[in-house]
Design an enzyme around this catalytic site. Structure first.
Site: not given
Ligand code: UDP
Length: 328
Positions: A145, A173, A211, A288
């Protein structure tokens, strides 16, 4: 605006960020046409009469539309956005995001518009060595991506050099929130983003999995820079005006410069909704980064951008308004 409004082509204008930008463009007096194949976007996000249902890879139809409409500029959102999916199906990401963009640029070179604002991503930086992240940090994507966006940024550089098409790449972001009335918001399928998932947990009682809680951050959860979709949309319009006024091609981060942990998001949702968020702590999600926060001064200084809704509670409040309206 003047008697002859600027004509803007918005690709992916039926999606989450594209539709907010179309709403702001129309409110600010621009004439807008949306090209979207509705593979991810939603017809109900686009005002009547503005949608051309078309895949960007259909170069001849795109060129014909551009010849007819004589656009002043393009804002290019149309792309697939799921990092995890891109790791499983890279061909779809290169096919849709890179080949689609190339088709668009080719049509632009042939038919006229000489300015483009491109929807890029903080994923171009991969796993940066430190935060806040500046635009001059190394470009080292760690998934197809992010790589697909880097490839388009590279093409844009050459289309400027050779065809004099100027571009602004906006590296987003964490786009979040909804329009302040809660009419347009996130409707991804499947949803993977934190704020809509936390709100869903509140509504359904099904716990959300956080996560990882063992990162080196104040509460052990990851830090992200949540940027209100309305402020993000406004950055596109400022970039458009900058290019139309003769500005040179450039790249900008779009973030507030302030990071929030996952637990801070959970607490903000509890404050806004007045309800407990059911959650469980799970393992870390592959790929992450512990902290991704934008250095946002370049956009502020060069384009005069200033976020209106930088407060996390406001972002969550607007997302909650949208979530409560339910799916259409
Ligand atoms: N996150 C989480 N549980 C979820 C989805 C996301 O803990 O079900 C956490 C993820 O690990 C990250 C933050 O939330 O630290 C933002 O994740 P998102 O997928 O919204 O955006 P990204 O930062 O991956 O673009």
């Amino acid at each position: 605006m003047s008697v002859n409004p600027r004509k803007i082509l918005v690709t992916g204008g039926a999606g989450y960020i594209g539709s907010q930008t179309v709403r702001l463009l129309l409110a600010q007096g621009y004439d807008v046409a949306v090209v979207d194949d509705l593979s991810k976007g939603h017809r109900h996000n686009v005002p009547a009469g503005k949608l051309y249902e078309l895949n960007l890879c259909n170069g001849s139809a795109l060129s014909e539309l551009m010849r007819q409409m004589r656009f002043d500029a393009v804002i290019h959102f149309a792309a697939f956005i799921a990092v995890g999916e891109s790791m499983r199906e890279p061909a779809r990401y290169f096919g849709n995001n890179v080949v689609g963009s190339l088709s668009l640029l080719k049509a632009m070179a042939e038919t006229g518009p000489r300015h483009i604002v491109f929807s890029s991503t903080a994923a171009v930086y991969g796993e940066p060595p430190e935060s806040p992240i500046r635009e001059d940090f190394p470009i080292r994507p760690v998934n197809p991506y992010g790589e697909s966006k880097v490839m388009v940024e590279t093409m844009l550089r050459w289309f400027d050099e050779i065809h004099h098409i100027t571009s602004v790449c906006l590296r987003y972001f964490n786009a979040s929130g909804a329009d302040p009335e809660g009419r347009l918001g996130e409707e991804h399928e499947p949803e993977t983003h934190l704020i809509p998932l936390v709100l869903r947990a509140v509504m359904t009682g099904e716990p959300i999995t956080i996560f990882g809680q063992d990162y080196e951050t104040p509460d052990g959860t990851c830090i992200r820079d949540y940027i209100h979709v309305d402020d993000l949309a406004q950055a596109h319009i400022l970039a458009l005006e900058y290019l139309i006024a003769g500005g040179e091609s450039d790249q900008f981060n779009v973030g507030t410069g302030t990071g929030h942990t996952v637990m801070e998001v959970v607490r903000a949702v509890e404050e806004v909704t007045g309800k407990k968020v059911p959650y469980v702590i799970g393992p870390r999600r592959a790929g992450d980064s512990p902290a991704l926060v934008a250095a946002s001064n370049k956009l502020r200084t060069a384009l005069g951008w200033k976020p209106q809704y930088a407060d996390l509670r406001t972002i969550v409040d607007h997302a909650w308004k949208f979530a409560r309206r339910g799916r259409r």
